[in-house]
Scaffold this motif. Structure first.
Motif, PDB file in Angstrom:
ATOM      1  N   TYR A   1      52.677  39.058  35.457  1.00  0.00           N
ATOM      2  CA  TYR A   1      51.766  39.989  36.124  1.00  0.00           C
ATOM      3  C   TYR A   1      50.522  40.239  35.285  1.00  0.00           C
TER       4      TYR A   1
ATOM      5  N   ASN B   1      44.202  44.204  46.068  1.00  0.00           N
ATOM      6  CA  ASN B   1      44.427  42.982  45.307  1.00  0.00           C
ATOM      7  C   ASN B   1      45.436  43.193  44.178  1.00  0.00           C
ATOM      8  N   LEU B   2      45.475  44.381  43.579  1.00  0.00           N
ATOM      9  CA  LEU B   2      46.490  44.674  42.571  1.00  0.00           C
ATOM     10  C   LEU B   2      47.892  44.571  43.167  1.00  0.00           C
TER      11      LEU B   2
ATOM     12  N   LEU C   1      46.807  39.606  36.547  1.00  0.00           N
ATOM     13  CA  LEU C   1      45.768  40.642  36.522  1.00  0.00           C
ATOM     14  C   LEU C   1      44.489  40.101  35.885  1.00  0.00           C
TER      15      LEU C   1
END
Length: 226
Positions: free
Chosen positions: A96, A131-132, A100
């Motif tokens: 992740y 989008n996160l 990011l």
């Protein structure tokens, strides 16, 4: 767990596998730069489009990162970890974090273009938040197709492509609740910034629930594997 996550990110970068999604991002950036939005409505739509384009890319990057570590090294990490869930959680955290970073690289362009086109900061924040959440969903999808779950690389790749296609197809029909709401966020983004802001709480809840279910199932499966 942080140390193990940093170790996996370091290995991913040294292996140069990061170049694969980076090349795709450069292609998307070239497309975005060649078609700057003329108004706030089009600028809001760009955030939805980026999320849809990047969903399979984020899944692909997560799978590649988790597969960078050889099986023997992954088994040693599992043995050395203080808790049996630490290796799985560290891998997800590393994947992740990389996603990011990829997201920051590609979202810088629509953010600047949106503000230049008169898009309100609230709509920009919602676009970034969307989008996160999509990056998290893509990370878990990629984890499910990693070598720890599917040892055969050919089958793993087909599973990744099939899952991404299935996510799109399911989001169109009556079973959309089983998948990420890709069509819904694209439609809301292209309907304008106000519609995107209004739809975001429902989209965020859907994404959070889907990601939580997929993530918990992945961790439970990884408990039984090195």
């Amino acid at each position: 767990m942080i140390a193990l996550a940093r170790f996996q990110v370091s290995g991913y970068l040294r292996s140069l596998r990061i170049l694969q999604p980076v090349i795709v991002i450069f292609m998307i950036l070239a497309l975005l730069l060649s078609q700057a939005p003329a108004n706030a409505g089009l600028a809001a739509g760009a955030f939805g489009d980026v999320a849809a384009f990047m969903f399979p890319v984020w899944a692909w990057a997560a799978r590649a990162l988790l597969d960078t570590q050889p099986d023997e090294q992954r088994a040693l990490s599992a043995t050395a970890a203080r808790h049996h869930l630490t290796p799985a959680c560290a891998g997800l955290l590393a994947a992740y974090a990389v996603n990011l970073a990829l997201g920051v690289a590609i979202l810088a362009v629509p953010t600047v273009q949106g503000l230049s086109a008169g898009l309100e900061s609230g709509a920009v924040a919602v676009g970034l938040g969307l989008n996160l959440l999509v990056a998290a969903a893509g990370t878990f999808l990629g984890a499910w197709t990693s070598r720890a779950i599917i040892p055969d690389p050919g089958v793993s790749l087909l599973a990744l492509l099939g899952s991404a296609a299935a996510a799109l197809l399911l989001s169109i029909g009556p079973l959309s609740w089983l998948s990420v709401p890709m069509v819904d966020w694209i439609r809301a983004a292209h309907d304008g910034p106000d519609e995107l802001i209004a739809a975001f709480p429902g989209l965020a809840l859907h994404m959070a629930l889907w990601t939580a279910v997929v993530g918990v199932a992945y961790i439970l499966i990884r408990r039984t594997r090195p």
